[in-house]
Write a protein that holds these residues in place. Structure first.
Motif, short mmCIF file in Angstrom:
data_model
loop_
_atom_site.label_atom_id
_atom_site.label_comp_id
_atom_site.label_asym_id
_atom_site.label_seq_id
_atom_site.Cartn_x
_atom_site.Cartn_y
_atom_site.Cartn_z
N ARG A 162 12.19 13.27 -10.98
CA ARG A 162 11.04 14.17 -11.19
C ARG A 162 9.73 13.40 -11.21
N ALA A 163 9.80 12.13 -10.82
CA ALA A 163 8.61 11.28 -10.84
C ALA A 163 7.64 11.64 -9.73
N LYS A 164 6.37 11.43 -9.98
CA LYS A 164 5.37 11.56 -8.93
C LYS A 164 5.45 10.34 -8.01
N VAL A 165 5.13 10.55 -6.75
CA VAL A 165 5.17 9.48 -5.75
C VAL A 165 3.74 9.17 -5.33
N LEU A 166 3.33 7.91 -5.51
CA LEU A 166 2.02 7.44 -5.08
C LEU A 166 2.24 6.45 -3.94
N ALA A 167 1.75 6.76 -2.76
CA ALA A 167 2.03 5.94 -1.58
C ALA A 167 0.73 5.43 -0.97
N LEU A 168 0.74 4.15 -0.62
CA LEU A 168 -0.39 3.52 0.06
C LEU A 168 0.08 3.15 1.46
N ASP A 169 -0.50 3.82 2.46
CA ASP A 169 -0.14 3.60 3.86
C ASP A 169 -1.05 2.54 4.45
N LEU A 170 -0.46 1.44 4.91
CA LEU A 170 -1.22 0.34 5.49
C LEU A 170 -1.20 0.45 7.01
N GLY A 171 -2.23 1.07 7.57
CA GLY A 171 -2.44 1.05 9.02
C GLY A 171 -1.56 1.95 9.84
N ASN A 172 -0.81 2.86 9.24
CA ASN A 172 0.05 3.78 9.98
C ASN A 172 0.93 3.04 10.99
N VAL A 173 1.58 1.98 10.54
CA VAL A 173 2.41 1.15 11.42
C VAL A 173 3.60 1.98 11.93
N ASP A 174 3.76 2.03 13.23
CA ASP A 174 4.88 2.74 13.88
C ASP A 174 4.95 4.22 13.49
N GLY A 175 3.85 4.80 13.03
CA GLY A 175 3.82 6.20 12.65
C GLY A 175 4.34 6.49 11.26
N ALA A 176 4.54 5.45 10.43
CA ALA A 176 5.04 5.66 9.06
C ALA A 176 4.05 6.48 8.23
N GLY A 177 2.76 6.30 8.47
CA GLY A 177 1.75 7.08 7.76
C GLY A 177 1.81 8.56 8.11
N ASP A 178 2.15 8.86 9.37
CA ASP A 178 2.29 10.26 9.77
C ASP A 178 3.45 10.93 9.03
N VAL A 179 4.54 10.18 8.83
CA VAL A 179 5.67 10.71 8.08
C VAL A 179 5.25 11.02 6.65
N LEU A 180 4.50 10.12 6.04
CA LEU A 180 4.01 10.35 4.68
C LEU A 180 3.12 11.59 4.62
N ALA A 181 2.23 11.72 5.59
CA ALA A 181 1.32 12.87 5.59
C ALA A 181 2.11 14.17 5.70
#
Length: 336
Positions: free
Chosen positions: A145-164
């Motif tokens: 039930r924890a909150k997730v805080l994510a820092l996306d460094l440069g959207n490498v290989d589209g990982a930032g898009d997955v987070l979004a």
């Protein structure tokens, strides 16, 4: 945000154990003999031992302690083989049933109840591997039930898009910050230490959990760690080590000298001043963090309820160089 005092939801932090702090046999309560002694140990300090009455120079033994467990008290067990043995069998069956209930999750539920008022957030540093990022975050949503805080460094290989995408579907659980800097270990400028420090400062929880995106939870992997911190540990993780001249050696469960691995829970207020912000890469930087906490470090009992999805390694040569640099920092902390 500043922390003037420890959060009231957590017990005061326990100091780091030292080798000389282990209790000697004479300091252990309960007597001088084995568990079979019926005379009991001598009372100390004029008090009672084992719940017996004070006076007469020590505690009084019960006349027939075995009878309380349903046995006759005769070493040969030649007493009544009727009701007493039936009572003993019922106690034995009840004990086995209790163990099975524990295995079924009673202890885990107790820990969840004890930590329900402790605020927890997971910090994720995202630097590629989008499929692993998706599996990691979805497992956190499913099993915690924890909150997730994510820092996306440069959207490498589209990982930032997955987070979004995940954050849009679960805005109440996931917060994402996208930065243009690529990770230092991929030729950019963003380092592990400064990125982790940003996540700590963005968090307002009692307990901050450092999670690597290479971990996929297969159960509630956070509650045992949070429970250990709530009870007084400075940090808790699923992999413990003791440090030697030739490097770290696996240790635990129980109290360990340092913590490493994909999941480590820390008192956020304490971690703010302990995180090695100059560390450019993760390997051995987590050791430096746990050593700098100067408190009790704990590994829970049982197998870790998560799997490692794969190796998220830095380019060849970089990882070894930075790991050596970080371990030198650990040795300096130990000698300080």
């Amino acid at each position: 945000m500043t922390d003037a005092k420890p959060p009231g939801r957590l017990a005061p932090a326990n100091p780091a154990p030292s080798p000389s702090s282990a209790p000697s046999p004479t300091q252990v309560e309960g007597g001088t003999g084995t568990g079979r002694d019926t005379a009991g140990g001598a009372a100390t300090g004029g008090g009672t031992a084992g719940g017996g009455k004070a006076g007469g120079g020590g505690a009084h033994a019960r006349l027939n302690p075995a009878a309380e467990m349903g046995f006759s008290g005769d070493p040969g067990q030649h007493g009544d083989d009727g009701e007493e043995l039936l009572h003993a069998q019922r106690l034995w069956d009840g004990s086995l049933a209790t163990n099975r209930l524990d295995d079924a999750g009673v202890n885990a539920e107790r820990q969840r109840m004890e930590t329900k008022d402790v605020t927890v957030a997971v910090g994720l540093l995202v630097d590629g591997w989008p499929a692993d990022v998706r599996a990691c975050v979805q497992s956190l949503l499913e099993h915690t039930r924890a909150k997730v805080l994510a820092l996306d460094l440069g959207n490498v290989d589209g990982a930032g898009d997955v987070l979004a995408e995940l954050a849009a579907r679960h805005p109440e659980r996931i917060s994402v910050w996208h930065v243009a800097e690529q990770p230092h270990w991929r030729g950019g400028t963003a380092t592990w230490g400064e990125s982790r420090a940003k996540l700590l400062r963005l968090d307002e929880s009692d307990v901050h959990v450092l999670v690597e995106t290479s971990a996929e939870l297969r159960g509630d992997a956070l509650t045992p760690l949070v429970a250990a911190v709530a009870e007084g540990a400075a940090a808790a993780g699923w992999h413990g080590v003791d440090l030697y001249d030739d490097g770290p050696h696996e240790a635990g469960p129980g109290k360990v000298q340092a913590l490493t691995g994909e999941l480590v829970a820390v008192r956020r207020a304490a971690a703010l001043g302990a995180l090695p912000e100059d560390a450019r890469y993760a390997r051995n930087a987590d050791l430096a963090l746990s050593i700098a906490l100067r408190g009790e470090l704990v590994v829970p009992e049982g197998p870790p309820p998560f799997v490692r999805l794969g190796a998220h390694d830095a380019p060849a040569g970089y990882a070894e160089q930075e790991a050596r640099r970080n371990y030198d920092g650990v040795l300096r902390l130990l000698s300080a």
